[in-house]
Scaffold this motif. Sequence first.
Motif, mmCIF file in Angstrom:
data_model
loop_
_atom_site.group_PDB
_atom_site.id
_atom_site.type_symbol
_atom_site.label_atom_id
_atom_site.label_comp_id
_atom_site.label_asym_id
_atom_site.label_seq_id
_atom_site.Cartn_x
_atom_site.Cartn_y
_atom_site.Cartn_z
ATOM 1 N N CYS A 78 -33.690 29.537 10.580
ATOM 2 C CA CYS A 78 -34.160 29.778 9.205
ATOM 3 C C CYS A 78 -33.434 30.932 8.522
ATOM 4 O O CYS A 78 -33.655 31.188 7.340
ATOM 5 C CB CYS A 78 -35.663 30.026 9.194
ATOM 6 N N LYS A 130 -33.766 34.107 8.661
ATOM 7 C CA LYS A 130 -34.594 35.229 8.223
ATOM 8 C C LYS A 130 -34.530 36.346 9.248
ATOM 9 O O LYS A 130 -34.308 36.116 10.436
ATOM 10 C CB LYS A 130 -36.040 34.782 8.020
ATOM 11 N N THR A 165 -31.275 38.119 13.282
ATOM 12 C CA THR A 165 -31.413 37.036 12.318
ATOM 13 C C THR A 165 -31.622 35.730 13.067
ATOM 14 O O THR A 165 -30.884 35.414 13.999
ATOM 15 C CB THR A 165 -30.153 36.941 11.441
ATOM 16 N N CYS A 166 -32.618 34.973 12.656
ATOM 17 C CA CYS A 166 -32.913 33.683 13.278
ATOM 18 C C CYS A 166 -31.770 32.717 12.977
ATOM 19 O O CYS A 166 -31.283 32.639 11.844
ATOM 20 C CB CYS A 166 -34.231 33.139 12.753
ATOM 21 N N ASN A 185 -38.427 35.146 19.775
ATOM 22 C CA ASN A 185 -39.210 34.099 19.130
ATOM 23 C C ASN A 185 -39.289 34.447 17.652
ATOM 24 O O ASN A 185 -39.796 35.501 17.288
ATOM 25 C CB ASN A 185 -40.605 34.030 19.755
ATOM 26 N N CYS A 186 -38.811 33.573 16.797
ATOM 27 C CA CYS A 186 -38.798 33.822 15.357
ATOM 28 C C CYS A 186 -40.229 33.884 14.821
ATOM 29 O O CYS A 186 -41.055 33.020 15.127
ATOM 30 C CB CYS A 186 -38.010 32.733 14.632
ATOM 31 N N ASP A 187 -40.513 34.900 14.024
ATOM 32 C CA ASP A 187 -41.847 35.053 13.433
ATOM 33 C C ASP A 187 -42.087 34.072 12.295
ATOM 34 O O ASP A 187 -43.234 33.795 11.948
ATOM 35 C CB ASP A 187 -42.019 36.485 12.908
ATOM 36 N N HIS A 188 -41.028 33.528 11.707
ATOM 37 C CA HIS A 188 -41.158 32.663 10.541
ATOM 38 C C HIS A 188 -41.216 31.178 10.911
ATOM 39 O O HIS A 188 -42.077 30.460 10.433
ATOM 40 C CB HIS A 188 -40.017 32.910 9.562
ATOM 41 N N CYS A 189 -40.280 30.732 11.757
ATOM 42 C CA CYS A 189 -40.237 29.299 12.078
ATOM 43 C C CYS A 189 -40.685 29.000 13.514
ATOM 44 O O CYS A 189 -40.866 27.847 13.864
ATOM 45 C CB CYS A 189 -38.834 28.739 11.836
ATOM 46 N N LYS A 221 -39.012 29.408 16.358
ATOM 47 C CA LYS A 221 -37.923 28.967 17.239
ATOM 48 C C LYS A 221 -37.733 29.965 18.377
ATOM 49 O O LYS A 221 -37.601 31.158 18.157
ATOM 50 C CB LYS A 221 -36.634 28.852 16.418
ATOM 51 N N ASN A 226 -35.867 39.212 11.658
ATOM 52 C CA ASN A 226 -37.018 39.475 12.513
ATOM 53 C C ASN A 226 -36.824 40.815 13.194
ATOM 54 O O ASN A 226 -35.711 41.339 13.261
ATOM 55 C CB ASN A 226 -37.164 38.374 13.574
#
Length: 113
Positions: A10, A12, A6-7, A38-42, A44, A14
Amino acid sequence: MKLTYTCSVCKKQNYLKTTAETRPDLQMKTGNDEVHVNCDHCGKLDKKHINRITAVVDNRIMLVGVGVGVISTIVLWNFFGAIATITFCVPIIFWRYDGEKAHRFNSYALKRK
């Protein structure tokens, strides 16, 4: 089985792109107790301790397996009858095996240094 985290920004979920069966295998592949993710959504960049990574059953593979099992059962039903029901049970066996692998991964934690 898929490895998830979990990021921290955000919140979410991953997925990690690795094939480690256990946490010690993952530790040996990365070389230390933390994985750079590396977060796929934000987007980070972050470090996650191996104990923060969890395993879940890959439902896409199970859906394909159930589909193949249903089709093979329908095709074989006319020729072999009750033996065709065994072909329907094969995806269920793989689903249980994948669930046991995920449980084994999640039940073992590394000692923090």
